[in-house]
Write a protein that holds these residues in place. Sequence first.
Motif: not given
Length: 288
Positions: A124-145
Motif C-alpha cells: 500500500r505504501m509503494l503502490a499508486d492507490l489512485s489506480l484502484v480508487g484510493c480507499y474506496n473498495l467498491s470501485s473495483t473487485n478484490e482480485s483486480e484491486r
Amino acid sequence: MGALPGRGTGEALELNQWSLERVMSHSSGSSSRQVPKEERNIIIWGFRNFYYITMLRDPVSRYLSEWKHVQRGATWKTALHMCDGRAPTQDELPACYSGDDWAGVTLLEFMDCPSNLANNRQVRMLADLSLVGCYNLSSTNESERARILLSSARANLRNMAFYGLTEFQRKTQYLFERTFNLRFISAFTQINSTRAASVGIGEDARRRIEELNFLDVQLYEYAKDLFLQRFQAARQRERHQQREQRLQRREERHWLKERHSFLSKRRRPGEGQEVAPTEDYSSQVVRW
C-alpha cells in the motif's frame, strides 16, 4: 519514475544532489550576484533532484513488530491518508478501536480488524492507490484491486534509485554506497534479536499473518530476488573495475620501465665520448 502518490510518511528518504553554490550559479548566470535568502529557498526547491529510496522487511516480522508497537500505545491518528486530493471517509476506512489508542491489543484482535492498515502495508505504501480508487473498495473487485496494487508497487520499487532489505544489512550498505558514491564511517550491523523475533507464535498464527499480508509476501519475494541480482551485478562491476585498474597499473609500470631503459641507452654513448679526450691527451704526452 513518476512521483509516488501520497507519501509523506517517512518511508522514503530524499537525497539532494544539488549544492547551494551550484544552484545559485546556475540560476543567476553569475557567481557574483547575491541572491536573497527567500529567493534562494525558492531556487533550491525548483532545481533539486530527488531520489526515492526505501527499506523493505520480511512481512511476518514487520507485521509482528507493528502489532507490538501498537500494543504499547502507538497510533497514526494524525495521518491524513490523502489520495487524489482527499482523505478517506469513515466508511471507507473505519477505525479498528475506540478511544485514544489500541494499547494492550492482542495479536488475535489485531488480526481480526479488516480495515487494519498493517495488512499489506508495504504494498500500500509503494503502490499508486489512485489506480484502484484510493480507499474506496467498491470501485473495483478484490482480485483486480490486488493485482493492480501489486503490479504498481513492483514497478515503483523497481524504478527507485535504491532500496534495501532489513534482513541483508551489509549487502544493503554495499549497494547504497555504490549507488550514491558514498561511504559510511562504520559497517552496518545485522541485529536479529528484535521484538518481533522474540514473539513466539504458532504455525496457525504465522499462516494467518501470511494470508493477511499475501501481497506483501509476493512483493518481498520479488524484491529479494531483484535485490540479490543487483548486488551480484554490483560485485561483478567492481571486480571488473579492479581488474581494469590492475591492468592499467601494470601497463604504467611497464611504460616506466621502458622509459628508464630508453633513457639509460641514450646516456651510454655520451659516457663513451668522454673517454676520447683522455686518449688524445695521452697521445700528445707521448709526442711531447
